[in-house]
Design a protein around this motif. Structure first.
Motif, PDB file in Angstrom:
ATOM      1  N   GLN A  43     101.375  17.664  61.857  1.00  0.00           N
ATOM      2  CA  GLN A  43     101.672  19.166  61.350  1.00  0.00           C
ATOM      3  C   GLN A  43     100.210  19.761  60.623  1.00  0.00           C
ATOM      4  O   GLN A  43      99.785  20.959  60.783  1.00  0.00           O
ATOM      5  N   PHE A  44      99.844  19.189  59.562  1.00  0.00           N
ATOM      6  CA  PHE A  44      98.677  19.375  58.870  1.00  0.00           C
ATOM      7  C   PHE A  44      97.312  19.331  59.801  1.00  0.00           C
ATOM      8  O   PHE A  44      96.683  20.433  59.573  1.00  0.00           O
ATOM      9  N   THR A  45      97.196  18.482  60.650  1.00  0.00           N
ATOM     10  CA  THR A  45      96.006  18.518  61.665  1.00  0.00           C
ATOM     11  C   THR A  45      96.262  19.827  62.593  1.00  0.00           C
ATOM     12  O   THR A  45      95.259  20.615  62.721  1.00  0.00           O
ATOM     13  N   MET A  46      97.537  20.269  63.023  1.00  0.00           N
ATOM     14  CA  MET A  46      97.634  21.374  63.814  1.00  0.00           C
ATOM     15  C   MET A  46      97.151  22.619  62.913  1.00  0.00           C
ATOM     16  O   MET A  46      96.626  23.795  63.509  1.00  0.00           O
ATOM     17  N   THR A  86     109.971  15.986  58.468  1.00  0.00           N
ATOM     18  CA  THR A  86     108.952  16.212  59.062  1.00  0.00           C
ATOM     19  C   THR A  86     108.746  16.623  60.491  1.00  0.00           C
ATOM     20  O   THR A  86     107.870  17.017  61.100  1.00  0.00           O
ATOM     21  N   ARG A  87     109.738  16.145  61.230  1.00  0.00           N
ATOM     22  CA  ARG A  87     109.718  16.489  62.691  1.00  0.00           C
ATOM     23  C   ARG A  87     109.862  18.041  62.817  1.00  0.00           C
ATOM     24  O   ARG A  87     109.291  18.450  63.914  1.00  0.00           O
ATOM     25  N   PHE A  88     110.638  18.461  62.246  1.00  0.00           N
ATOM     26  CA  PHE A  88     110.934  19.984  62.660  1.00  0.00           C
ATOM     27  C   PHE A  88     109.575  20.703  62.173  1.00  0.00           C
ATOM     28  O   PHE A  88     109.198  21.608  62.844  1.00  0.00           O
ATOM     29  N   ILE A  89     109.031  20.266  61.035  1.00  0.00           N
ATOM     30  CA  ILE A  89     107.693  20.787  60.668  1.00  0.00           C
ATOM     31  C   ILE A  89     106.842  20.785  61.742  1.00  0.00           C
ATOM     32  O   ILE A  89     105.937  21.742  62.310  1.00  0.00           O
ATOM     33  N   MET A  90     106.521  19.628  62.308  1.00  0.00           N
ATOM     34  CA  MET A  90     105.601  19.312  63.293  1.00  0.00           C
ATOM     35  C   MET A  90     105.658  20.316  64.600  1.00  0.00           C
ATOM     36  O   MET A  90     104.833  20.878  65.040  1.00  0.00           O
ATOM     37  N   TRP A  91     106.939  20.253  65.097  1.00  0.00           N
ATOM     38  CA  TRP A  91     107.376  21.014  66.223  1.00  0.00           C
ATOM     39  C   TRP A  91     107.161  22.563  66.093  1.00  0.00           C
ATOM     40  O   TRP A  91     106.841  23.277  66.849  1.00  0.00           O
ATOM     41  N   SER A  92     107.687  23.114  65.111  1.00  0.00           N
ATOM     42  CA  SER A  92     107.627  24.368  64.626  1.00  0.00           C
ATOM     43  C   SER A  92     106.180  25.060  64.615  1.00  0.00           C
ATOM     44  O   SER A  92     105.948  26.132  64.969  1.00  0.00           O
ATOM     45  N   GLY A 134     103.486  23.342  65.785  1.00  0.00           N
ATOM     46  CA  GLY A 134     102.879  23.217  67.121  1.00  0.00           C
ATOM     47  C   GLY A 134     103.097  24.583  67.915  1.00  0.00           C
ATOM     48  O   GLY A 134     102.270  24.995  68.462  1.00  0.00           O
ATOM     49  N   VAL A 135     104.595  24.724  68.154  1.00  0.00           N
ATOM     50  CA  VAL A 135     104.727  26.096  68.924  1.00  0.00           C
ATOM     51  C   VAL A 135     104.068  27.233  68.347  1.00  0.00           C
ATOM     52  O   VAL A 135     103.583  28.336  69.152  1.00  0.00           O
ATOM     53  N   THR A 136     104.265  27.423  66.904  1.00  0.00           N
ATOM     54  CA  THR A 136     103.879  28.874  66.423  1.00  0.00           C
ATOM     55  C   THR A 136     102.190  28.603  66.932  1.00  0.00           C
ATOM     56  O   THR A 136     101.853  30.142  66.790  1.00  0.00           O
ATOM     57  N   THR A 137     101.478  27.580  66.664  1.00  0.00           N
ATOM     58  CA  THR A 137     100.199  27.643  66.772  1.00  0.00           C
ATOM     59  C   THR A 137      99.721  28.123  68.005  1.00  0.00           C
ATOM     60  O   THR A 137      98.911  28.924  68.186  1.00  0.00           O
ATOM     61  N   ILE A 138     100.605  27.804  69.031  1.00  0.00           N
ATOM     62  CA  ILE A 138     100.253  28.181  70.521  1.00  0.00           C
ATOM     63  C   ILE A 138     100.511  29.530  70.763  1.00  0.00           C
ATOM     64  O   ILE A 138      99.319  30.211  71.061  1.00  0.00           O
ATOM     65  N   LEU A 139     101.828  29.976  70.063  1.00  0.00           N
ATOM     66  CA  LEU A 139     102.121  31.262  70.853  1.00  0.00           C
ATOM     67  C   LEU A 139     101.562  32.239  69.956  1.00  0.00           C
ATOM     68  O   LEU A 139     101.471  33.586  70.419  1.00  0.00           O
ATOM     69  N   TYR A 174      99.766  35.074  62.190  1.00  0.00           N
ATOM     70  CA  TYR A 174     100.104  33.558  62.507  1.00  0.00           C
ATOM     71  C   TYR A 174     100.672  32.937  61.056  1.00  0.00           C
ATOM     72  O   TYR A 174     101.765  32.455  61.232  1.00  0.00           O
ATOM     73  N   VAL A 175     100.049  33.326  59.981  1.00  0.00           N
ATOM     74  CA  VAL A 175     100.527  32.747  58.506  1.00  0.00           C
ATOM     75  C   VAL A 175     102.006  33.431  58.313  1.00  0.00           C
ATOM     76  O   VAL A 175     102.578  32.616  57.630  1.00  0.00           O
ATOM     77  N   LEU A 176     102.068  34.734  58.791  1.00  0.00           N
ATOM     78  CA  LEU A 176     103.406  35.419  58.391  1.00  0.00           C
ATOM     79  C   LEU A 176     104.407  34.291  59.021  1.00  0.00           C
ATOM     80  O   LEU A 176     105.635  34.203  58.774  1.00  0.00           O
ATOM     81  N   SER A 177     104.119  34.075  60.555  1.00  0.00           N
ATOM     82  CA  SER A 177     104.979  33.366  61.406  1.00  0.00           C
ATOM     83  C   SER A 177     105.521  32.132  60.599  1.00  0.00           C
ATOM     84  O   SER A 177     106.590  31.798  60.741  1.00  0.00           O
ATOM     85  N   LEU A 178     104.533  31.246  60.495  1.00  0.00           N
ATOM     86  CA  LEU A 178     104.648  30.057  59.737  1.00  0.00           C
ATOM     87  C   LEU A 178     105.588  30.313  58.452  1.00  0.00           C
ATOM     88  O   LEU A 178     106.440  29.314  58.315  1.00  0.00           O
ATOM     89  N   PHE A 179     105.333  31.042  57.719  1.00  0.00           N
ATOM     90  CA  PHE A 179     106.288  31.430  56.444  1.00  0.00           C
ATOM     91  C   PHE A 179     107.617  31.700  57.067  1.00  0.00           C
ATOM     92  O   PHE A 179     108.742  31.057  56.464  1.00  0.00           O
ATOM     93  N   ALA A 180     107.870  32.456  58.062  1.00  0.00           N
ATOM     94  CA  ALA A 180     109.195  32.924  58.273  1.00  0.00           C
ATOM     95  C   ALA A 180     110.072  31.652  58.897  1.00  0.00           C
ATOM     96  O   ALA A 180     111.176  31.459  58.607  1.00  0.00           O
ATOM     97  N   VAL A 181     109.344  30.737  59.523  1.00  0.00           N
ATOM     98  CA  VAL A 181     110.022  29.767  60.094  1.00  0.00           C
ATOM     99  C   VAL A 181     110.293  28.751  58.903  1.00  0.00           C
ATOM    100  O   VAL A 181     111.414  28.159  59.071  1.00  0.00           O
ATOM    101  N   SER A 182     109.476  28.357  58.061  1.00  0.00           N
ATOM    102  CA  SER A 182     109.652  27.437  57.022  1.00  0.00           C
ATOM    103  C   SER A 182     110.544  28.093  56.160  1.00  0.00           C
ATOM    104  O   SER A 182     111.604  27.158  55.829  1.00  0.00           O
TER     105      SER A 182
END
Length: 471
Positions: A270-273, A408-414, A416-421, A448-456
């Motif tokens: 997640q941090f790497t992405m 952590t698994r949810f964080i990783m997948w969410s 990853g998907v947000t970064t691509i889309l 992008y950062v707004l989307s990460l906040f919304a998902v978390s």
């Protein structure tokens, strides 16, 4: 008599209400004091790291525009690779926090040793990666003189990266137990060592040769080495061994290492992405031109003033949430989360005011009045960044809660998907096909950062993290 009785009861109720309010205020004050005692030293540690990076960029910007143009892409690229390993060793913080909350202190030493084994492996792999500098930065497509400097900086940071990974693992011995002052002190010592060495090696002062960007890299690795050495001296002693088994618990524990990798690897990815998305942004903006790249590099140097404190509070919140869940106290975890939001938003509001209404003096640290085009573009970018840093701080807050629990698994997948889309695809279209400029790129980054906040925040509100444990 009846009236007197009612008056007595009323007076008694008022006294009881006052007493209850006093207890509540005392409890609230105690919570804030605990939050600051754990998080503030980490914030100051992050501030010290920010000062090191900030002065490094200022020295390089005043030394040569090619050097500052190369520093951020190469620094982000090396940091991106380092996070694969620092994300795992840094996640020891959550294990140690939950073991501390559960009273299993004898498991802390073995945790540290598993992190050191990961660091040893990282040193070998990072040395191999340093050999790929030339093809990596050729893909970036930057100017040849910038590529040459990028390769030099990247190789030095990779070759010294294993030392940094080990230092992160050792720091968790303190931060995971909520004793964050040693982390602060050691990091500040590293900063005070780094800054004069950095200036001397970049510009050539006294006995030191003028090395430019190579000098900046050597100074950074030297500071990592000093910090790791100080942690080693403070962690490995007989007193700590009696309680935490830091010497006797050095054997490789496959079960514990497996659980650390199982939970730490998704957190690391997640941090790497996260870092990859910003590295992708930097490389993409580099295709717009040297001016746009320099403006973005300066903006990110300024953004770190908000980013590092947010990371410090996020790490502190992970510790407090981990300790709370280790003793099955969910309400305390919720209280610490709310208080972190309040504190961070108060701090970010001050930065927003500066970026919106006084961007000129801030940019003046990097640019002269003659650099009109850079000042104009930088002013626009800083005003967009004023919105960006609000959602970035909120994202790190709720990320800290989820990490502290082990979600952590949810964080990783969410992520990853947000970064691509929301980042990679739109930014590629904007630059390669629509040929839009720097402002459009920064608006995309903010969305992008707004989307990460919304998902978390959505995951936090779901509440599944309340029942997750890593120990």
């Amino acid at each position: 008599m009846v009236a007197g009785s009612h008056q007595c009861k009323s007076k008694s109720n008022r006294i009881e209400a006052i007493g209850t309010n006093a207890i509540m205020h005392q409890h609230l004050f105690s919570r804030y004091r605990q939050l600051f005692s754990v998080s503030l030293p980490l914030v100051l540690s992050m501030a010290a790291v920010t000062v090191m990076e900030f002065t490094d960029r200022v020295f390089l910007a005043n030394y040569d525009i090619d050097a500052i143009a190369a520093a951020t892409p190469a620094g982000v690229a090396s940091f991106l690779i380092l996070t694969v390993f620092t994300g795992i060793t840094g996640y020891l913080n959550v294990f140690i926090a939950q073991y501390t909350g559960a009273g299993a202190h004898h498991r802390i030493g073995p945790c540290i040793w598993q992190g050191l084994y990961v660091a040893m492996l990282s040193a070998v792999l990072l040395s191999a990666v340093s050999l790929l500098a030339e093809p990596l930065f050729r893909l970036g497509g930057h100017a040849p003189e910038v590529q040459h400097l990028e390769r030099q900086y990247f190789r030095i940071l990779c070759l010294g990266g294993g030392i940094h990974v080990a230092g992160i693992a050792l720091s968790c011995f303190f931060s995971g137990r909520g004793r964050t002052r040693p982390v602060m002190i050691i990091t500040i010592v590293g900063m005070l060592f780094n800054i004069p060495l950095d200036y001397a090696l970049i510009n050539g002062v006294g006995i030191f040769p003028e090395m430019g960007i190579r000098g900046a890299g050597i100074a950074t690795v030297s500071a990592w080495t000093l910090i790791t050495l100080l942690y080693t001296l403070m962690v490995f002693n007989e007193s700590n061994d009696r309680q935490y088994h830091v010497l006797t618990g050095r054997r490789m524990d496959r079960d514990l290492l497996g659980r650390i990798l199982k939970n730490g690897a998704p957190a690391s990815l997640q941090f790497t992405m996260d870092v990859f998305s910003f590295a992708f942004f930097i490389f993409a903006v580099g295709h717009l031109g040297k001016t746009e790249l320099a403006v973005s590099n300066i903006a990110f140097s300024l953004e770190s003033v908000a980013f590092m404190p947010a990371v410090g509070f996020s790490l502190g919140l992970s510790t407090l949430v981990g300790q709370s869940l280790g003793r099955d106290d969910v309400q305390s975890a919720l209280d610490f989360t709310r208080q972190t939001v309040i504190v961070l938003m108060a701090y970010i509001a001050c930065l927003v005011a500066v970026f919106l209404f006084a961007p000129g003096p801030v940019l003046g640290l990097f640019l002269s009045a003659e650099q009109g085009q850079l000042l104009e573009q930088g002013t626009t970018v800083l005003r967009i960044m004023a919105i960006f840093i609000v959602f970035d701080a909120l994202y790190f807050t709720f990320l800290g809660v989820l990490k502290g629990a082990g979600d952590t698994r949810f964080i990783m997948w969410s992520v990853g998907v947000t970064t691509i889309l929301v980042m990679i695809v739109p930014l590629t279209v904007i630059i390669a096909y629509l040929h839009m400029g720097l402002v459009a790129c920064w608006i995309t980054l903010t969305l992008y950062v707004l989307s990460l906040f919304a998902v978390s925040f959505w995951r936090f509100r779901q509440g599944k993290w309340k029942s997750i444990r890593v120990i």
